[in-house]
Design an enzyme around this catalytic site. Structure first.
Site, short mmCIF file in Angstrom:
data_model
loop_
_atom_site.label_atom_id
_atom_site.label_comp_id
_atom_site.label_asym_id
_atom_site.label_seq_id
_atom_site.Cartn_x
_atom_site.Cartn_y
_atom_site.Cartn_z
CB CYS A 2 -0.99 0.12 1.19
SG CYS A 2 -1.91 -1.52 1.61
NE ARG A 27 4.38 1.85 -1.35
CZ ARG A 27 5.48 1.58 -0.35
NH1 ARG A 27 6.53 2.27 -0.43
NH2 ARG A 27 5.01 1.11 0.72
CD1 TRP A 74 -0.20 -6.06 -1.71
CD2 TRP A 74 -0.08 -5.76 -3.72
NE1 TRP A 74 0.27 -7.31 -2.08
CE2 TRP A 74 0.30 -7.06 -3.50
CE3 TRP A 74 -0.38 -5.57 -5.16
CZ2 TRP A 74 0.68 -8.10 -4.68
CZ3 TRP A 74 0.08 -6.40 -6.16
CH2 TRP A 74 0.56 -7.71 -5.73
CG ASN A 100 1.88 0.25 3.92
OD1 ASN A 100 1.66 -1.26 3.80
ND2 ASN A 100 3.08 0.68 3.71
N GLY A 101 0.28 -2.14 5.98
CA GLY A 101 1.03 -3.09 6.81
C GLY A 101 -0.16 -4.17 7.28
CD GLU A 482 14.23 -19.42 -8.52
OE1 GLU A 482 13.89 -20.05 -9.68
OE2 GLU A 482 14.25 -18.12 -8.45
CE LYS A 486 15.31 -15.76 -10.57
NZ LYS A 486 13.73 -15.88 -10.12
CD GLU A 489 14.38 -14.84 -14.33
OE1 GLU A 489 13.42 -14.83 -15.23
OE2 GLU A 489 14.52 -15.49 -13.10
CG HIS A 505 24.68 -41.13 -14.67
ND1 HIS A 505 25.15 -42.40 -14.64
CD2 HIS A 505 24.58 -40.94 -13.37
CE1 HIS A 505 25.03 -42.92 -13.37
NE2 HIS A 505 24.78 -41.97 -12.59
CE LYS A 604 7.12 -10.04 -11.17
NZ LYS A 604 8.28 -10.86 -10.57
C1 F6R Z 1 11.37 -15.99 -12.79
C2 F6R Z 1 9.98 -15.74 -12.86
C3 F6R Z 1 9.02 -16.63 -13.56
C4 F6R Z 1 7.81 -17.09 -12.92
C5 F6R Z 1 6.78 -17.93 -13.67
C6 F6R Z 1 5.50 -18.05 -12.95
O1 F6R Z 1 12.21 -15.23 -12.22
O2 F6R Z 1 9.66 -14.82 -12.43
O3 F6R Z 1 9.71 -18.05 -14.00
O4 F6R Z 1 8.14 -17.65 -11.72
O5 F6R Z 1 6.63 -17.40 -14.98
O6 F6R Z 1 4.83 -16.91 -12.68
P1 F6R Z 1 3.78 -17.15 -11.65
O7 F6R Z 1 4.37 -17.33 -10.34
O8 F6R Z 1 3.08 -15.33 -11.40
O9 F6R Z 1 2.71 -17.79 -12.11
#
Ligand code: F6R
Length: 609
Positions: A2, A27, A74, A100-101, A482, A486, A489, A505, A604
């Site tokens: 928020c 935000r 939010w 907010n919180g 993971e 990271k 990407e 293997h 995103k």
């Molecule tokens: C990687 C990343 C993506 C998401 C994936 C799923 O950093 O952000 O791999 O994890 O696109 O997205 P959500 O979690 O929104 O279903």
């Protein structure tokens, strides 16, 4: 998260509040509202959706007045809707509050205030604050706010106005950000500096529980007991863009640093140090329901899928129910065996990912029960699932997921513990050990964030490599995946993770002189085997950065560099070991001059198949 803005002065509050809120849009929010003192009354305008909706409403029905508070919400408690939007009124509309919180004890306060005759119109935790201030109001709004916050457990930044004391704006914070902006015959409050940067560069940075009273003539700050607090004025020298990121260079690094709070928030009011109960408001699974479940599917994409891999380990270990983890885009097309004895857990930060939603719908169609783990209240996943566990990470702006992942891990632990207790597979004593270790995680993450030198050095030395390998066993394998995702990407370096035992293997053929390898060795039971695997790559010329628990110094003999994480039980180390991997990716990305927050080809939220 928020956003709060408040204004007291000679100018019209309304446009200043809207402008301030627009600077907090980064935000993330789902609704917005303002409360303005107008002609002896408080008038509120608020609505779900973009700030533009609120702006249009205020153009149609302007509210004049020089004192007001504004808010972008939010959602955490209660879906995004007009009525749940802030500000919130007390019963006779003489007091308005923005918050907010998370008020941790809001259920208790709601019941108590209900017994005193207060009626609640919203599903929010914030409404209790409006009624609480009303309850303590005896002609002094400042005292009423001070008394009210004494009753509140949790985190808050509050802005409060009263029509009976129309020249004042009262504000206070605890564990949620709030600053005061100082102008000429006018003053401001805001969640963050960008909101007021076009009006003033002079601010007070508030500490927890400092009670602030703003009038147009000045600002007074006291303790809750009324003792005056003297503060230095902070002169903001950053430009607007830097201010949005709270002084961090990128959203990703800001979000990496927000993890201690995000993890803590996600555990808040669900697992507690002084209770053996796990409280999950939106999961209604009973002992009987669980007896009828013989299989769990965890389905997700990308980073969320990696959190699901940890979830499999955790649930199988704690609750002894078989779990399969599936990539959502594959799940639907492999004719999965689903029925009413299957429980599906979908994991999705956005709650909108097309493939994950398709898997959820398929499961529902076949009669399975679905739990959604999501970060967005009111998202499609939350709406369509039978049960929900929200991660309270706050909005994630950087495309690369960091705080959403660690809070998804926390959600996996909470579900694992919940199912284990429901299933009678875990004693209270066993529960307490894991719970207490979990509650210690935020502080451990905080310490990890202070150690960056080794990672920066490794990033700098390896930024021009074409390939980097990640190795791990057990839970470390899930984290290695993971870590590799990271890195690829955001730095565009080819990064590949392998289960360390699988190396010989095939993949070991790729190891050559100077190839960087990140080796995770946090699992005590598998430590010696991991050391042997590291030795195998070192013999072939690899340069190894190991991630190990403090005290596991034997790793140094086979590593070029070691990043130690604080000790934790094996089950919980993913929350810690991923932090150096996130930081490493970040440093490699900036060293290569990549666009960290908006990497090429990525979005995103992936709402197409
Ligand atoms: C990687 C990343 C993506 C998401 C994936 C799923 O950093 O952000 O791999 O994890 O696109 O997205 P959500 O979690 O929104 O279903």
């Amino acid at each position: 998260m928020c956003g709060i803005v408040g204004y007291v002065g000679n100018r019209e509050a309304s446009p200043l509040l809207i402008e301030g809120l627009s600077k907090l849009e980064y935000r993330g929010y789902d609704s917005a509202g303002v409360a303005i003192l107008n002609d002896g009354k408080i008038k509120i305008e608020k609505c779900k959706g973009r700030l533009k909706n609120l702006e249009n409403k205020l153009e149609e029905f302007p509210i004049e007045g020089g004192v007001g508070i504004g808010h972008t919400r939010w959602a955490t408690h209660g879906e995004p809707s007009d009525v749940n939007s802030h500000p919130h009124f007390n019963k006779d509309k003489s007091i308005a509050v923005v918050h907010n919180g998370i008020i941790e004890n809001y259920i208790y306060l709601k019941e108590w205030l209900g017994s005193l005759g207060y009626e609640f119109l919203t599903e929010t935790d914030t409404e209790v604050v409006a009624h609480l201030v009303d309850h303590f109001y005896n002609g002094d709004i400042v005292k009423a706010v001070a008394d009210a916050v004494e009753k509140i457990e949790g985190s808050y930044a509050l802005g409060v106005v009263s029509k009976n004391e129309p020249e004042k704006l009262v504000a206070i914070r605890k564990d949620s950000p709030l600053i005061v902006g100082l102008g000429e015959d006018e003053n401001f409050i805001a969640s963050d500096i960008p909101a007021i940067l076009s009006q003033t560069r002079k601010v007070y940075l508030l500490e927890d529980k400092e009670l602030v009273v703003l009038t147009k003539e000045g600002v007074t700050i006291t303790t809750l007991e009324g003792m005056p607090v003297t503060k230095e004025v902070f002169n903001v020298t950053w430009d607007a863009e830097a201010a949005e990121k709270g002084g961090y260079e990128h959203f990703m690094i800001k979000e990496i640093h927000e993890q201690p709070k995000a993890i803590k928030d996600t555990m808040t009011s669900r697992i507690m140090a002084d209770s053996d109960e796990i409280k999950l408001d939106d999961i209604n699974l009973t002992k009987e329901d669980l007896k009828n479940i013989d299989k769990i599917f965890i389905v997700a994409c990308g980073t969320a899928y990696h959190a699901g891999m940890v979830g499999k380990y955790v649930i199988e270990k704690l609750a002894r129910i078989p779990v399969e983890v599936d990539i959502a885009s594959e799940f639907r097309y492999r004719n999965p065996i689903l029925n009413e004895r299957t429980l599906m857990i979908v994991v999705s930060q956005s709650g909108e990912t097309a493939d994950t939603m398709a898997a959820l719908r398929e499961a529902k169609k076949q009669g399975s029960r679905v739990i959604a783990v999501t970060n967005v209240v009111g998202s499609s996943a939350a709406r369509e699932a039978d049960d929900i566990l929200y991660t309270w990470a706050g909005p994630e702006i950087a495309v690369a997921s960091t705080k959403a992942y660690t809070t998804q891990l926390i959600a996996m632990y909470i579900i694992g513990l919940y199912l284990a207790r429901l299933n009678d597979k875990m004693s209270v004593e066993e529960y307490r050990v894991i719970r207490d270790e979990m509650l210690a995680l935020p502080a451990k993450v905080e310490t990890l964030l202070e150690n960056k030198e080794t990672l920066q050095r490794f990033a700098d030395a390896n930024k021009n490599n074409d390939d980097i390998f990640y190795l791990g066993r057990g839970l470390d394998n899930a984290v290695a995946l993971e870590g590799a995702l990271k890195l690829k990407e955001i730095s565009y370096i080819h990064a590949e993770a392998y289960a360390a035992g699988e190396l010989k293997h095939g993949p070991i053929a790729l190891i050559d002189d100077g190839i960087p390898v990140i080796a995770l060795a946090t699992q005590e039971e598998l430590f010696d085997k991991m050391v042997s695997n590291i030795r195998e790559v070192v013999t072939r010329g690899a340069k190894v950065l190991s991630i190990a628990c403090e005290g596991s110094t034997a790793i140094e003999t086979v590593s070029d560099a070691v990043e130690y994480i604080p000790r934790a039980i094996d089950l919980l180390t993913p929350v810690l070991s991923v932090i150096p991997l996130q930081l490493l990716s970040y440093y490699v990305s900036i060293a290569r001059g990549c666009d960290v927050d908006k990497p090429r080809n990525l979005a995103k939220s992936v709402t197409v198949e």
